[in-house]
Write an enzyme that holds these catalytic residues in place. Sequence first.
Site, PDB file in Angstrom:
ATOM      1  N   THR A 280     -40.025  25.894  28.775  1.00  0.00           N
ATOM      2  CA  THR A 280     -39.793  25.590  30.194  1.00  0.00           C
ATOM      3  C   THR A 280     -38.287  25.673  30.456  1.00  0.00           C
ATOM      4  O   THR A 280     -37.494  25.051  29.745  1.00  0.00           O
ATOM      5  CB  THR A 280     -40.297  24.167  30.512  1.00  0.00           C
ATOM      6  OG1 THR A 280     -41.668  24.085  30.132  1.00  0.00           O
ATOM      7  CG2 THR A 280     -40.158  23.848  31.985  1.00  0.00           C
TER       8      THR A 280
ATOM      9  N   THR B 148     -36.660  22.455  25.482  1.00  0.00           N
ATOM     10  CA  THR B 148     -35.525  22.387  26.414  1.00  0.00           C
ATOM     11  C   THR B 148     -35.388  20.925  26.830  1.00  0.00           C
ATOM     12  O   THR B 148     -35.940  20.513  27.847  1.00  0.00           O
ATOM     13  CB  THR B 148     -35.749  23.263  27.671  1.00  0.00           C
ATOM     14  OG1 THR B 148     -37.132  23.249  28.006  1.00  0.00           O
ATOM     15  CG2 THR B 148     -35.276  24.659  27.473  1.00  0.00           C
TER      16      THR B 148
ATOM     17  N   CYS C 216     -42.939  16.228  30.835  1.00  0.00           N
ATOM     18  CA  CYS C 216     -43.114  17.331  31.776  1.00  0.00           C
ATOM     19  C   CYS C 216     -42.856  16.873  33.205  1.00  0.00           C
ATOM     20  O   CYS C 216     -41.874  17.250  33.815  1.00  0.00           O
ATOM     21  CB  CYS C 216     -44.514  17.901  31.615  1.00  0.00           C
ATOM     22  SG  CYS C 216     -44.854  18.297  29.896  1.00  0.00           S
TER      23      CYS C 216
ATOM     24  N   ARG D 186     -43.172   8.486  24.066  1.00  0.00           N
ATOM     25  CA  ARG D 186     -41.870   8.970  24.535  1.00  0.00           C
ATOM     26  C   ARG D 186     -41.855   9.079  26.057  1.00  0.00           C
ATOM     27  O   ARG D 186     -42.828   9.494  26.670  1.00  0.00           O
ATOM     28  CB  ARG D 186     -41.552  10.329  23.887  1.00  0.00           C
ATOM     29  CG  ARG D 186     -41.288  10.174  22.392  1.00  0.00           C
ATOM     30  CD  ARG D 186     -41.222  11.494  21.686  1.00  0.00           C
ATOM     31  NE  ARG D 186     -42.480  12.201  21.748  1.00  0.00           N
ATOM     32  CZ  ARG D 186     -42.646  13.457  21.375  1.00  0.00           C
ATOM     33  NH1 ARG D 186     -41.630  14.145  20.917  1.00  0.00           N
ATOM     34  NH2 ARG D 186     -43.827  14.030  21.451  1.00  0.00           N
TER      35      ARG D 186
ATOM     36  N   ASP E  23     -38.849  28.515  12.007  1.00  0.00           N
ATOM     37  CA  ASP E  23     -38.425  27.195  12.474  1.00  0.00           C
ATOM     38  C   ASP E  23     -37.229  26.746  11.651  1.00  0.00           C
ATOM     39  O   ASP E  23     -37.023  27.206  10.523  1.00  0.00           O
ATOM     40  CB  ASP E  23     -39.578  26.190  12.337  1.00  0.00           C
ATOM     41  CG  ASP E  23     -39.427  25.008  13.279  1.00  0.00           C
ATOM     42  OD1 ASP E  23     -40.204  24.912  14.248  1.00  0.00           O
ATOM     43  OD2 ASP E  23     -38.513  24.182  13.062  1.00  0.00           O
TER      44      ASP E  23
ATOM     45  N   LYS F  13     -43.989  27.322  37.157  1.00  0.00           N
ATOM     46  CA  LYS F  13     -44.194  26.297  36.125  1.00  0.00           C
ATOM     47  C   LYS F  13     -43.573  24.964  36.581  1.00  0.00           C
ATOM     48  O   LYS F  13     -44.192  23.900  36.506  1.00  0.00           O
ATOM     49  CB  LYS F  13     -43.558  26.749  34.809  1.00  0.00           C
ATOM     50  CG  LYS F  13     -43.287  25.646  33.804  1.00  0.00           C
ATOM     51  CD  LYS F  13     -44.551  25.137  33.156  1.00  0.00           C
ATOM     52  CE  LYS F  13     -44.300  23.924  32.293  1.00  0.00           C
ATOM     53  NZ  LYS F  13     -45.470  23.435  31.614  1.00  0.00           N
TER      54      LYS F  13
ATOM     55  N   TYR G  11     -47.595   6.911  27.512  1.00  0.00           N
ATOM     56  CA  TYR G  11     -47.279   7.307  28.887  1.00  0.00           C
ATOM     57  C   TYR G  11     -48.523   7.623  29.706  1.00  0.00           C
ATOM     58  O   TYR G  11     -48.482   7.646  30.922  1.00  0.00           O
ATOM     59  CB  TYR G  11     -46.245   8.442  28.911  1.00  0.00           C
ATOM     60  CG  TYR G  11     -46.774   9.846  28.747  1.00  0.00           C
ATOM     61  CD1 TYR G  11     -47.276  10.567  29.824  1.00  0.00           C
ATOM     62  CD2 TYR G  11     -46.762  10.467  27.496  1.00  0.00           C
ATOM     63  CE1 TYR G  11     -47.744  11.855  29.683  1.00  0.00           C
ATOM     64  CE2 TYR G  11     -47.226  11.757  27.342  1.00  0.00           C
ATOM     65  CZ  TYR G  11     -47.712  12.444  28.438  1.00  0.00           C
ATOM     66  OH  TYR G  11     -48.184  13.725  28.288  1.00  0.00           O
TER      67      TYR G  11
ATOM     68  N   GLY H 231     -44.444   9.136  33.188  1.00  0.00           N
ATOM     69  CA  GLY H 231     -43.838   9.387  31.882  1.00  0.00           C
ATOM     70  C   GLY H 231     -44.170  10.765  31.365  1.00  0.00           C
ATOM     71  O   GLY H 231     -44.671  11.623  32.092  1.00  0.00           O
TER      72      GLY H 231
HETATM   73  N1  SAJ Z   1     -49.706   9.802  36.661  1.00  0.00           N
HETATM   74  C1  SAJ Z   1     -49.754   8.883  37.709  1.00  0.00           C
HETATM   75  N2  SAJ Z   1     -50.618   9.109  38.754  1.00  0.00           N
HETATM   76  C2  SAJ Z   1     -51.414  10.206  38.798  1.00  0.00           C
HETATM   77  C3  SAJ Z   1     -51.374  11.131  37.734  1.00  0.00           C
HETATM   78  C4  SAJ Z   1     -50.510  10.901  36.675  1.00  0.00           C
HETATM   79  O1  SAJ Z   1     -49.028   7.870  37.724  1.00  0.00           O
HETATM   80  O2  SAJ Z   1     -52.147  10.332  39.788  1.00  0.00           O
HETATM   81  C5  SAJ Z   1     -48.753   9.609  35.556  1.00  0.00           C
HETATM   82  C6  SAJ Z   1     -49.409   9.450  34.178  1.00  0.00           C
HETATM   83  O3  SAJ Z   1     -49.795   8.134  33.945  1.00  0.00           O
HETATM   84  C7  SAJ Z   1     -48.277   9.923  33.271  1.00  0.00           C
HETATM   85  C8  SAJ Z   1     -47.575  11.022  34.081  1.00  0.00           C
HETATM   86  O4  SAJ Z   1     -47.985  10.798  35.425  1.00  0.00           O
HETATM   87  O5  SAJ Z   1     -47.344   8.873  33.038  1.00  0.00           O
HETATM   88  C9  SAJ Z   1     -47.862  12.445  33.642  1.00  0.00           C
HETATM   89  O6  SAJ Z   1     -49.219  12.635  33.300  1.00  0.00           O
HETATM   90  P1  SAJ Z   1     -50.062  13.987  33.557  1.00  0.00           P
HETATM   91  O7  SAJ Z   1     -51.349  13.854  32.878  1.00  0.00           O
HETATM   92  O8  SAJ Z   1     -50.130  14.281  35.006  1.00  0.00           O
HETATM   93  O9  SAJ Z   1     -49.167  15.147  32.947  1.00  0.00           O
HETATM   94  P2  SAJ Z   1     -48.642  15.561  31.498  1.00  0.00           P
HETATM   95  O10 SAJ Z   1     -47.150  15.364  31.540  1.00  0.00           O
HETATM   96  O11 SAJ Z   1     -49.370  14.930  30.373  1.00  0.00           O
HETATM   97  O12 SAJ Z   1     -48.987  17.130  31.467  1.00  0.00           O
HETATM   98  C10 SAJ Z   1     -48.523  17.998  32.501  1.00  0.00           C
HETATM   99  C11 SAJ Z   1     -49.658  18.889  32.947  1.00  0.00           C
HETATM  100  N3  SAJ Z   1     -49.278  19.521  34.220  1.00  0.00           N
HETATM  101  C12 SAJ Z   1     -50.051  19.426  35.303  1.00  0.00           C
HETATM  102  O13 SAJ Z   1     -51.093  18.844  35.339  1.00  0.00           O
HETATM  103  C13 SAJ Z   1     -49.541  20.147  36.516  1.00  0.00           C
HETATM  104  C14 SAJ Z   1     -49.963  19.935  31.884  1.00  0.00           C
HETATM  105  O14 SAJ Z   1     -50.897  20.881  32.350  1.00  0.00           O
HETATM  106  C15 SAJ Z   1     -48.689  20.694  31.470  1.00  0.00           C
HETATM  107  O15 SAJ Z   1     -48.944  21.549  30.396  1.00  0.00           O
HETATM  108  C16 SAJ Z   1     -47.654  19.706  31.026  1.00  0.00           C
HETATM  109  O16 SAJ Z   1     -47.420  18.760  32.092  1.00  0.00           O
HETATM  110  C17 SAJ Z   1     -46.400  20.518  30.723  1.00  0.00           C
HETATM  111  O17 SAJ Z   1     -46.160  20.859  29.557  1.00  0.00           O
HETATM  112  O18 SAJ Z   1     -45.680  20.873  31.660  1.00  0.00           O
END
Ligand code: SAJ
Length: 427
Positions: free
Chosen positions: A119, A84, A258, A320, A32, A204, A312, A255
Amino acid sequence: MMEKICVIGLGYIGLPTAAIFAKAGYEILGVDVNEKAINLINEGKIHIEEVGLPEVVKEVVLSGNLRASKTVEEADVFIISVPTPIHEDHTANVDYVTSATESILPYIKKGNVVIVESTIPPRTIDDVVAPLFEKSGWNVKEDIYLAHCPERVLPGRILIELVENTRIVGGYTPEAAHQAAEVYRKIVTGDVIETQAVTAEMSKLMENTYRDVNISLANELAKISAELGVNTLDVIKLANRHPRVNIHTPGPGVGGHCLAVDPYFIIEKAPELSPLIATARKINNSMPAFVLDCVKKLVNSGGKIAVLGLTYKGNIDDVRESPAMEIVSLLSEHNFQVSVHDPHVNQNQVFFPLHNFKDAISGAECILVLTDHNEFNELDEKCIVMNMRRPIILDTKDCVKTYNDSIVYYNFNNLYDVINNKIETLI
Ligand code: SAJ
């Protein structure tokens, strides 16, 4: 013979990956640029928070299987796990992937396996990473096994999901996919599926884009329903009783690093062909302004708003890219007094003061719930009624479960009166 793996980038994915391989008996060198992180790791400590990780790192550093360094060494396998980030113009910044690849070039031997876990936009392995090897004299198809294996873990469950989730391994050649897959098969109990690099890159990105687009549909439904007097959340619940329908949940925006980022990596590569993905991003990005509009119809400018939740998503400490942060700024810009309460966030993470629940709501004309932390399922009703100037809750996450008759409660089920200016505001 014990295999040596060099992991470049010791962040949220790289460090747990290094630790798991080390625990399985491999010799791991973690590299790192962050000297502080390296020193900590070499003392058996860590610089990030993740359930179970401190114990594993301590164990594998003590056993001698994990070492951290600023410089790369020769190894059998190289795993690149660097960020990234996204540029202002929403294009991917692959500079860290490029420099990590360049940093391993002097140590590469024929037959090495090189895996990019970061990614990346579709075609990055073919068009950016492979040419770096070619430029320094390697025939990538013959000499090296180059592959992309995206991570897909959830913070808080990383050590479990790195082992149990299905892994997609996309090779620059079929043999590269196979060799890289064999590396993961040593630690993964889930399926390890071999495919092409570009297929792995795109799958992905599409996983997160699928969710982003579906959330935008729910958010659009929420806006339409507010206008027409339809109960959004009831509609979703009922529609989802259809065996092949899964409408997602509306909220104050999307948020994290990802879902709110990955779709842009696809748009960048095919802007003319991705209107749906781009529109979904716009709809989700418009939700903070929609929430502001609702608040403006409930409370006059100058009134106090108590914001509950900054992260988020619920039950994490990550602010963030959080839509709640944007909403706090928007409310302040529109001259509301804003007081924020979030039991998961430390004061040093934000530039404005945080308050306890009672101070946050005292004198407020509206509680605005922006994150579904478990702590918000049951709010202190007595405290609300006694201390708020007017007891109104606007719950954008449908997470407050109990409230009595003296509290006026709004969520995406009953915004018709709010949107259509039927609420009297206090002077
Ligand atoms: N959210 C909504 N409505 C929903 C679901 C989520 O408004 O029905 C919002 C959440 O409040 C949040 C955002 O979407 O602000 C993202 O939350 P999330 O829990 O869906 O996703 P992340 O970003 O925490 O994690 C995702 C995951 N990907 C998927 O579920 C397809 C995780 O498995 C991945 O590892 C991660 O992205 C990544 O690194 O890509």
